[in-house]
Design a protein around this motif. Sequence first.
Motif, PDB file in Angstrom:
ATOM      1  N   ARG A   1      24.168  52.296 -62.237  1.00  0.00           N
ATOM      2  CA  ARG A   1      25.486  52.254 -62.417  1.00  0.00           C
ATOM      3  C   ARG A   1      26.183  51.289 -61.580  1.00  0.00           C
ATOM      4  N   ALA A   2      26.981  50.753 -61.989  1.00  0.00           N
ATOM      5  CA  ALA A   2      27.868  49.223 -61.147  1.00  0.00           C
ATOM      6  C   ALA A   2      28.197  49.829 -59.961  1.00  0.00           C
ATOM      7  N   GLY A   3      28.127  49.084 -59.321  1.00  0.00           N
ATOM      8  CA  GLY A   3      28.607  49.653 -57.131  1.00  0.00           C
ATOM      9  C   GLY A   3      27.267  51.483 -56.970  1.00  0.00           C
ATOM     10  N   GLY A   4      25.787  51.048 -57.682  1.00  0.00           N
ATOM     11  CA  GLY A   4      24.448  51.287 -56.992  1.00  0.00           C
ATOM     12  C   GLY A   4      24.894  52.764 -57.646  1.00  0.00           C
ATOM     13  N   ALA A   5      25.323  53.151 -57.921  1.00  0.00           N
ATOM     14  CA  ALA A   5      26.033  54.972 -58.334  1.00  0.00           C
ATOM     15  C   ALA A   5      25.254  55.442 -59.393  1.00  0.00           C
TER      16      ALA A   5
END
Length: 415
Positions: free
Chosen positions: A410-414
Amino acid sequence: MSDTEILNAEADEIAIERLPLDAWHRARGGRMVEFAGYHMPVQYEGIMAEHLWVRESAGLFDVSHMGQLVFRAEGRVDVVAALEALLPADIAGLGEGKQRYSLLLAENGGILDDLMVTRLPLVHPFAALEEEGVTEPTGWSPLDGDTPDLDSPQFYMVVNGATKIDDIAHLLEFLPDGIAINHLEDQALLALQGPKAIDAMARLVPGVAGLVFMTAGAFEWNGVPLWISRSGYTGEDGFEISVAAEHVEALADALTAQPEVKPIGLGARDSLRLEAGLPLYGHDLDPETTPVQADLGFALSKRRREAGDFMGATPILAERAAGAERKRVGLLIEGRQPVREGAGVVDAAGVEIGRVTSGGFAPSVGAAIAMAYVPTALATPGTTIQLSQRGKVHSATVTAMPFIPHRYVRAGGAQ
Protein backbone atom coordinates in the motif's frame (compact mmCIF):
# COMPACT_ATOMS: atom_id res chain seq x y z
CA MET A 1 -32.76 -28.02 -41.25
CA SER A 2 -31.46 -31.61 -41.22
CA ASP A 3 -30.64 -33.62 -38.08
CA THR A 4 -26.94 -33.21 -38.88
CA GLU A 5 -27.28 -29.46 -39.18
CA ILE A 6 -29.16 -29.34 -35.86
CA LEU A 7 -26.42 -31.34 -34.14
CA ASN A 8 -23.72 -29.14 -35.64
CA ALA A 9 -25.58 -26.01 -34.51
CA GLU A 10 -25.90 -27.38 -30.99
CA ALA A 11 -22.20 -28.27 -30.96
CA ASP A 12 -21.35 -24.72 -32.02
CA GLU A 13 -23.46 -23.32 -29.17
CA ILE A 14 -21.58 -25.36 -26.55
CA ALA A 15 -18.12 -25.17 -28.16
CA ILE A 16 -15.36 -24.54 -25.66
CA GLU A 17 -13.17 -21.62 -26.68
CA ARG A 18 -9.38 -21.45 -26.64
CA LEU A 19 -7.35 -18.70 -25.05
CA PRO A 20 -4.44 -17.06 -26.89
CA LEU A 21 -2.02 -19.06 -24.70
CA ASP A 22 -3.75 -22.43 -25.18
CA ALA A 23 -0.82 -24.06 -27.01
CA TRP A 24 1.64 -22.41 -24.60
CA HIS A 25 -0.08 -24.05 -21.61
CA ARG A 26 -0.18 -27.47 -23.26
CA ALA A 27 3.49 -27.30 -24.25
CA ARG A 28 4.37 -26.74 -20.58
CA GLY A 29 2.35 -29.70 -19.35
CA GLY A 30 -0.74 -27.81 -18.27
CA ARG A 31 -3.67 -30.14 -17.61
CA MET A 32 -6.57 -28.45 -19.36
CA VAL A 33 -10.16 -28.33 -18.12
CA GLU A 34 -13.27 -26.36 -19.10
CA PHE A 35 -13.81 -23.23 -17.05
CA ALA A 36 -16.08 -20.29 -17.89
CA GLY A 37 -16.45 -21.61 -21.44
CA TYR A 38 -12.70 -21.89 -22.12
CA HIS A 39 -10.01 -24.56 -22.04
CA MET A 40 -7.84 -23.51 -19.09
CA PRO A 41 -4.95 -25.11 -17.16
CA VAL A 42 -5.99 -26.51 -13.80
CA GLN A 43 -2.42 -27.44 -12.84
CA TYR A 44 1.11 -28.03 -14.12
CA GLU A 45 3.21 -29.78 -11.47
CA GLY A 46 0.54 -30.08 -8.77
CA ILE A 47 -1.88 -27.80 -6.95
CA MET A 48 -0.19 -27.84 -3.55
CA ALA A 49 3.31 -27.23 -4.95
CA GLU A 50 2.01 -24.39 -7.14
CA HIS A 51 0.08 -22.85 -4.23
CA LEU A 52 3.15 -22.81 -1.98
CA TRP A 53 5.35 -21.45 -4.79
CA VAL A 54 3.07 -18.42 -5.15
CA ARG A 55 3.12 -17.78 -1.41
CA GLU A 56 6.95 -17.97 -1.39
CA SER A 57 7.95 -16.59 -4.80
CA ALA A 58 5.79 -15.64 -7.83
CA GLY A 59 3.31 -17.38 -10.11
CA LEU A 60 1.96 -16.46 -13.54
CA PHE A 61 -1.77 -16.97 -14.14
CA ASP A 62 -3.53 -16.70 -17.49
CA VAL A 63 -6.81 -14.90 -16.83
CA SER A 64 -7.55 -13.93 -20.42
CA HIS A 65 -11.04 -15.39 -20.08
CA MET A 66 -12.00 -12.32 -18.06
CA GLY A 67 -13.93 -9.55 -19.79
CA GLN A 68 -12.05 -6.29 -20.36
CA LEU A 69 -14.26 -3.29 -21.09
CA VAL A 70 -13.63 0.41 -21.69
CA PHE A 71 -16.39 3.00 -21.19
CA ARG A 72 -16.42 6.46 -22.74
CA ALA A 73 -19.01 9.11 -23.46
CA GLU A 74 -20.10 10.53 -26.77
CA GLY A 75 -21.13 14.17 -26.85
CA ARG A 76 -22.45 15.55 -23.57
CA VAL A 77 -23.35 12.33 -21.78
CA ASP A 78 -21.93 12.02 -18.24
CA VAL A 79 -20.16 8.65 -18.08
CA VAL A 80 -19.54 9.00 -14.32
CA ALA A 81 -23.25 9.46 -13.54
CA ALA A 82 -24.11 6.63 -15.92
CA LEU A 83 -21.81 4.16 -14.17
CA GLU A 84 -22.81 5.34 -10.70
CA ALA A 85 -26.44 4.57 -11.54
CA LEU A 86 -25.44 0.89 -11.84
CA LEU A 87 -22.53 0.50 -9.42
CA PRO A 88 -22.46 1.36 -5.68
CA ALA A 89 -18.86 2.59 -5.85
CA ASP A 90 -17.73 6.22 -5.64
CA ILE A 91 -16.79 6.54 -9.32
CA ALA A 92 -16.72 10.34 -9.17
CA GLY A 93 -14.01 10.23 -6.51
CA LEU A 94 -11.83 7.81 -8.46
CA GLY A 95 -8.62 9.53 -9.56
CA GLU A 96 -6.74 8.72 -12.74
CA GLY A 97 -4.98 5.38 -12.43
CA LYS A 98 -6.93 4.48 -9.29
CA GLN A 99 -8.78 1.16 -9.13
CA ARG A 100 -11.79 0.10 -7.08
CA TYR A 101 -13.64 -3.14 -6.37
CA SER A 102 -17.35 -2.90 -7.10
CA LEU A 103 -20.49 -4.87 -7.84
CA LEU A 104 -22.96 -5.06 -10.69
CA LEU A 105 -26.35 -5.20 -8.98
CA ALA A 106 -29.86 -6.21 -9.94
CA GLU A 107 -32.89 -4.10 -9.09
CA ASN A 108 -33.71 -6.47 -6.19
CA GLY A 109 -30.20 -6.00 -4.73
CA GLY A 110 -28.81 -9.33 -5.90
CA ILE A 111 -25.22 -9.50 -7.14
CA LEU A 112 -24.93 -10.01 -10.90
CA ASP A 113 -21.13 -9.86 -10.84
CA ASP A 114 -18.18 -8.48 -8.93
CA LEU A 115 -15.60 -6.46 -10.82
CA MET A 116 -12.72 -4.00 -10.84
CA VAL A 117 -13.10 -0.50 -12.29
CA THR A 118 -10.26 1.95 -12.99
CA ARG A 119 -10.29 5.54 -14.19
CA LEU A 120 -8.03 5.79 -17.23
CA PRO A 121 -5.70 8.71 -17.92
CA LEU A 122 -6.34 10.71 -21.09
CA VAL A 123 -3.51 8.81 -22.79
CA HIS A 124 -3.78 5.03 -22.40
CA PRO A 125 -3.00 1.87 -24.42
CA PHE A 126 -6.65 1.23 -25.33
CA ALA A 127 -7.14 4.57 -27.10
CA ALA A 128 -5.82 3.23 -30.42
CA LEU A 129 -8.33 0.38 -30.27
CA GLU A 130 -11.18 2.85 -29.85
CA GLU A 131 -9.95 4.89 -32.81
CA GLU A 132 -10.28 1.76 -34.95
CA GLY A 133 -14.01 1.80 -34.25
CA VAL A 134 -14.17 -1.48 -32.36
CA THR A 135 -17.49 -0.56 -30.82
CA GLU A 136 -20.12 2.15 -30.98
CA PRO A 137 -22.01 3.74 -28.11
CA THR A 138 -25.43 2.51 -27.16
CA GLY A 139 -28.10 4.25 -29.18
CA TRP A 140 -25.51 6.09 -31.30
CA SER A 141 -25.22 6.44 -35.05
CA PRO A 142 -22.52 8.14 -37.12
CA LEU A 143 -25.36 10.25 -38.53
CA ASP A 144 -25.89 11.79 -35.10
CA GLY A 145 -22.79 13.88 -35.60
CA ASP A 146 -21.45 13.59 -32.04
CA THR A 147 -17.81 12.61 -31.57
CA PRO A 148 -15.99 11.32 -28.48
CA ASP A 149 -15.47 13.93 -25.79
CA LEU A 150 -11.71 13.62 -25.42
CA ASP A 151 -11.77 15.44 -22.07
CA SER A 152 -14.45 13.18 -20.61
CA PRO A 153 -13.28 10.49 -18.17
CA GLN A 154 -12.85 6.97 -19.49
CA PHE A 155 -13.03 3.84 -17.38
CA TYR A 156 -11.53 0.36 -17.68
CA MET A 157 -13.49 -2.51 -16.15
CA VAL A 158 -12.59 -6.17 -15.65
CA VAL A 159 -15.52 -8.55 -15.17
CA ASN A 160 -15.72 -12.30 -14.65
CA GLY A 161 -15.34 -14.54 -17.68
CA ALA A 162 -18.41 -16.67 -17.04
CA THR A 163 -20.67 -13.62 -16.75
CA LYS A 164 -19.14 -11.16 -19.22
CA ILE A 165 -21.74 -11.65 -21.97
CA ASP A 166 -24.63 -11.22 -19.52
CA ASP A 167 -22.84 -8.26 -17.95
CA ILE A 168 -22.50 -6.51 -21.30
CA ALA A 169 -26.17 -7.16 -22.08
CA HIS A 170 -27.17 -5.69 -18.70
CA LEU A 171 -24.97 -2.64 -19.23
CA LEU A 172 -26.33 -2.06 -22.72
CA GLU A 173 -29.87 -2.27 -21.39
CA PHE A 174 -29.44 0.19 -18.53
CA LEU A 175 -26.74 2.65 -19.61
CA PRO A 176 -28.08 5.78 -21.31
CA ASP A 177 -27.66 6.46 -24.99
CA GLY A 178 -24.28 7.91 -25.78
CA ILE A 179 -22.14 5.63 -23.62
CA ALA A 180 -19.74 3.53 -25.71
CA ILE A 181 -18.66 0.12 -24.42
CA ASN A 182 -15.50 -1.25 -25.99
CA HIS A 183 -15.14 -4.99 -25.33
CA LEU A 184 -11.39 -5.60 -25.66
CA GLU A 185 -11.65 -9.06 -27.17
CA ASP A 186 -8.16 -8.85 -28.70
CA GLN A 187 -6.51 -8.17 -25.35
CA ALA A 188 -5.09 -10.95 -23.17
CA LEU A 189 -4.79 -10.65 -19.39
CA LEU A 190 -2.06 -12.11 -17.19
CA ALA A 191 -1.72 -12.04 -13.40
CA LEU A 192 1.70 -12.23 -11.76
CA GLN A 193 1.25 -12.92 -8.06
CA GLY A 194 3.51 -13.48 -5.08
CA PRO A 195 6.02 -11.67 -2.83
CA LYS A 196 8.71 -11.81 -5.53
CA ALA A 197 6.46 -10.68 -8.37
CA ILE A 198 7.90 -7.18 -8.08
CA ASP A 199 11.45 -8.49 -8.62
CA ALA A 200 10.51 -10.17 -11.90
CA MET A 201 8.33 -7.31 -13.14
CA ALA A 202 10.84 -4.58 -12.32
CA ARG A 203 13.49 -6.26 -14.47
CA LEU A 204 11.22 -6.27 -17.50
CA VAL A 205 9.13 -3.12 -17.06
CA PRO A 206 10.95 -0.04 -15.75
CA GLY A 207 8.87 2.14 -13.45
CA VAL A 208 6.36 -0.51 -12.42
CA ALA A 209 7.66 -0.45 -8.84
CA GLY A 210 6.04 2.97 -8.50
CA LEU A 211 2.60 1.37 -8.42
CA VAL A 212 0.98 0.55 -5.09
CA PHE A 213 -2.06 -1.59 -4.31
CA MET A 214 -5.14 -0.71 -6.39
CA THR A 215 -3.32 1.68 -8.70
CA ALA A 216 -2.61 1.22 -12.40
CA GLY A 217 -0.78 2.79 -15.30
CA ALA A 218 0.43 2.56 -18.88
CA PHE A 219 3.84 0.96 -19.47
CA GLU A 220 5.85 -0.55 -22.31
CA TRP A 221 7.81 -3.77 -22.68
CA ASN A 222 10.02 -4.07 -25.77
CA GLY A 223 7.87 -1.44 -27.44
CA VAL A 224 4.63 -3.30 -26.62
CA PRO A 225 2.00 -1.20 -24.77
CA LEU A 226 0.86 -2.66 -21.46
CA TRP A 227 -1.80 -1.63 -18.96
CA ILE A 228 -0.68 -2.82 -15.52
CA SER A 229 -2.43 -2.69 -12.16
CA ARG A 230 -0.98 -3.67 -8.79
CA SER A 231 -3.75 -6.00 -7.70
CA GLY A 232 -4.81 -9.64 -7.87
CA TYR A 233 -6.82 -12.50 -6.46
CA THR A 234 -4.45 -14.35 -4.13
CA GLY A 235 -3.97 -12.05 -1.13
CA GLU A 236 -0.35 -11.55 -2.21
CA ASP A 237 1.34 -8.57 -3.78
CA GLY A 238 1.18 -8.77 -7.55
CA PHE A 239 0.20 -7.33 -10.89
CA GLU A 240 -2.45 -7.78 -13.55
CA ILE A 241 -1.22 -7.08 -17.07
CA SER A 242 -3.39 -6.33 -20.09
CA VAL A 243 -1.52 -6.94 -23.36
CA ALA A 244 -2.51 -7.42 -26.99
CA ALA A 245 -3.16 -11.12 -27.63
CA GLU A 246 -0.60 -11.17 -30.43
CA HIS A 247 2.15 -10.32 -27.91
CA VAL A 248 1.03 -12.35 -24.90
CA GLU A 249 3.09 -15.46 -25.66
CA ALA A 250 6.32 -13.48 -25.87
CA LEU A 251 5.47 -11.70 -22.62
CA ALA A 252 4.59 -14.98 -20.87
CA ASP A 253 7.92 -16.44 -22.05
CA ALA A 254 9.79 -13.41 -20.71
CA LEU A 255 8.06 -13.57 -17.35
CA THR A 256 8.52 -17.32 -16.83
CA ALA A 257 12.18 -16.96 -17.84
CA GLN A 258 12.65 -15.03 -14.58
CA PRO A 259 13.93 -17.31 -11.79
CA GLU A 260 11.11 -16.31 -9.42
CA VAL A 261 8.26 -17.20 -11.80
CA LYS A 262 6.45 -20.42 -12.66
CA PRO A 263 3.14 -20.90 -14.51
CA ILE A 264 0.26 -21.64 -12.12
CA GLY A 265 -3.13 -23.25 -12.78
CA LEU A 266 -6.72 -22.72 -11.69
CA GLY A 267 -6.47 -25.20 -8.83
CA ALA A 268 -3.92 -23.16 -6.92
CA ARG A 269 -5.71 -19.94 -7.88
CA ASP A 270 -8.79 -21.26 -6.09
CA SER A 271 -6.98 -22.39 -2.93
CA LEU A 272 -5.03 -19.13 -2.78
CA ARG A 273 -8.13 -16.93 -3.05
CA LEU A 274 -9.97 -19.11 -0.51
CA GLU A 275 -7.18 -18.63 2.05
CA ALA A 276 -7.34 -14.90 1.29
CA GLY A 277 -11.09 -14.89 2.06
CA LEU A 278 -11.98 -13.66 -1.44
CA PRO A 279 -15.37 -14.76 -2.82
CA LEU A 280 -15.74 -16.44 -6.22
CA TYR A 281 -18.68 -15.38 -8.36
CA GLY A 282 -21.07 -18.22 -9.14
CA HIS A 283 -20.12 -19.96 -5.92
CA ASP A 284 -19.93 -17.50 -3.00
CA LEU A 285 -21.79 -14.74 -4.87
CA ASP A 286 -24.87 -14.98 -7.09
CA PRO A 287 -28.07 -13.09 -8.01
CA GLU A 288 -29.81 -14.47 -4.90
CA THR A 289 -27.18 -12.94 -2.62
CA THR A 290 -26.89 -9.29 -1.60
CA PRO A 291 -23.75 -7.33 -0.63
CA VAL A 292 -24.96 -7.23 2.98
CA GLN A 293 -25.30 -11.01 3.17
CA ALA A 294 -21.95 -11.48 1.42
CA ASP A 295 -20.19 -9.22 3.96
CA LEU A 296 -19.15 -6.84 1.17
CA GLY A 297 -20.36 -3.67 2.85
CA PHE A 298 -17.04 -1.97 2.06
CA ALA A 299 -18.09 -1.99 -1.62
CA LEU A 300 -21.02 0.33 -0.77
CA SER A 301 -19.31 3.70 -0.48
CA LYS A 302 -20.53 6.11 2.19
CA ARG A 303 -21.46 8.82 -0.30
CA ARG A 304 -23.42 6.37 -2.42
CA ARG A 305 -25.22 4.92 0.61
CA GLU A 306 -26.25 8.39 1.68
CA ALA A 307 -27.50 9.25 -1.82
CA GLY A 308 -29.17 5.86 -2.27
CA ASP A 309 -29.21 6.35 -6.03
CA PHE A 310 -27.62 3.14 -7.39
CA MET A 311 -29.50 0.14 -8.76
CA GLY A 312 -30.76 -2.06 -5.94
CA ALA A 313 -30.18 0.63 -3.32
CA THR A 314 -33.65 0.50 -1.72
CA PRO A 315 -33.65 -3.21 -0.74
CA ILE A 316 -29.92 -3.22 0.05
CA LEU A 317 -30.05 -0.21 2.38
CA ALA A 318 -33.20 -1.53 4.06
CA GLU A 319 -31.46 -4.86 4.70
CA ARG A 320 -28.35 -3.08 5.93
CA ALA A 321 -30.44 -1.14 8.45
CA ALA A 322 -32.46 -4.12 9.63
CA GLY A 323 -29.67 -6.67 9.48
CA ALA A 324 -29.37 -9.60 7.11
CA GLU A 325 -30.83 -12.98 8.04
CA ARG A 326 -27.71 -14.77 6.84
CA LYS A 327 -24.04 -13.93 6.41
CA ARG A 328 -20.96 -15.23 4.61
CA VAL A 329 -18.40 -16.51 7.12
CA GLY A 330 -15.11 -18.35 7.21
CA LEU A 331 -14.91 -21.81 8.74
CA LEU A 332 -12.07 -23.87 10.19
CA ILE A 333 -12.95 -27.54 9.79
CA GLU A 334 -12.13 -30.02 12.55
CA GLY A 335 -9.74 -32.61 11.11
CA ARG A 336 -8.06 -32.59 7.70
CA GLN A 337 -11.00 -33.82 5.63
CA PRO A 338 -12.15 -30.95 3.37
CA VAL A 339 -15.82 -30.02 3.29
CA ARG A 340 -16.75 -28.95 -0.24
CA GLU A 341 -19.21 -26.61 -1.88
CA GLY A 342 -22.78 -27.81 -1.49
CA ALA A 343 -22.41 -29.29 1.98
CA GLY A 344 -25.17 -28.23 4.36
CA VAL A 345 -24.93 -26.26 7.58
CA VAL A 346 -27.26 -28.14 9.94
CA ASP A 347 -28.81 -27.57 13.36
CA ALA A 348 -28.96 -30.03 16.24
CA ALA A 349 -31.92 -31.80 14.63
CA GLY A 350 -30.07 -32.19 11.33
CA VAL A 351 -32.18 -29.57 9.54
CA GLU A 352 -30.25 -27.59 6.93
CA ILE A 353 -29.98 -23.93 7.91
CA GLY A 354 -27.16 -22.81 5.62
CA ARG A 355 -24.71 -24.04 2.99
CA VAL A 356 -21.03 -24.24 2.22
CA THR A 357 -20.12 -22.30 -0.93
CA SER A 358 -16.35 -22.95 -1.12
CA GLY A 359 -14.11 -25.39 0.69
CA GLY A 360 -10.87 -27.30 0.52
CA PHE A 361 -7.56 -28.01 2.19
CA ALA A 362 -5.52 -24.83 2.69
CA PRO A 363 -1.80 -25.57 2.20
CA SER A 364 -0.58 -22.36 3.87
CA VAL A 365 -2.95 -22.78 6.82
CA GLY A 366 -2.32 -26.50 7.15
CA ALA A 367 -6.00 -27.18 7.71
CA ALA A 368 -9.30 -27.65 5.93
CA ILE A 369 -11.19 -24.36 5.54
CA ALA A 370 -14.42 -23.21 3.95
CA MET A 371 -16.78 -20.32 3.32
CA ALA A 372 -20.46 -20.70 4.10
CA TYR A 373 -23.67 -18.77 4.52
CA VAL A 374 -25.06 -19.22 8.02
CA PRO A 375 -27.84 -17.58 10.04
CA THR A 376 -26.54 -14.25 11.38
CA ALA A 377 -27.00 -15.51 14.95
CA LEU A 378 -24.29 -18.11 14.24
CA ALA A 379 -21.90 -15.76 12.40
CA THR A 380 -19.84 -14.65 15.42
CA PRO A 381 -16.21 -15.90 15.31
CA GLY A 382 -15.70 -18.77 17.73
CA THR A 383 -19.18 -20.24 17.18
CA THR A 384 -19.19 -24.00 16.62
CA ILE A 385 -21.44 -25.29 13.86
CA GLN A 386 -22.15 -28.63 12.21
CA LEU A 387 -21.77 -29.44 8.52
CA SER A 388 -23.33 -32.36 6.67
CA GLN A 389 -21.52 -33.85 3.67
CA ARG A 390 -22.44 -37.18 2.08
CA GLY A 391 -24.18 -38.40 5.20
CA LYS A 392 -21.31 -37.52 7.52
CA VAL A 393 -21.36 -34.66 10.05
CA HIS A 394 -18.29 -32.46 10.49
CA SER A 395 -17.64 -29.90 13.20
CA ALA A 396 -16.41 -26.43 12.24
CA THR A 397 -15.66 -23.15 13.96
CA VAL A 398 -16.59 -19.77 12.55
CA THR A 399 -13.46 -17.69 12.06
CA ALA A 400 -12.59 -14.23 10.80
CA MET A 401 -11.35 -13.90 7.24
CA PRO A 402 -8.87 -13.77 5.65
CA PHE A 403 -7.46 -17.05 6.89
CA ILE A 404 -3.94 -15.71 6.31
CA PRO A 405 -2.96 -12.01 6.27
CA HIS A 406 -3.05 -10.11 3.00
CA ARG A 407 0.34 -8.86 1.86
CA TYR A 408 -0.62 -6.01 -0.44
CA VAL A 409 1.87 -3.16 -0.91
CA ARG A 410 0.00 0.00 0.00
CA ALA A 411 0.93 3.67 -0.19
CA GLY A 412 3.60 4.51 2.33
CA GLY A 413 5.03 1.01 2.18
CA ALA A 414 2.45 -0.52 4.54
CA GLN A 415 1.10 -4.01 3.94
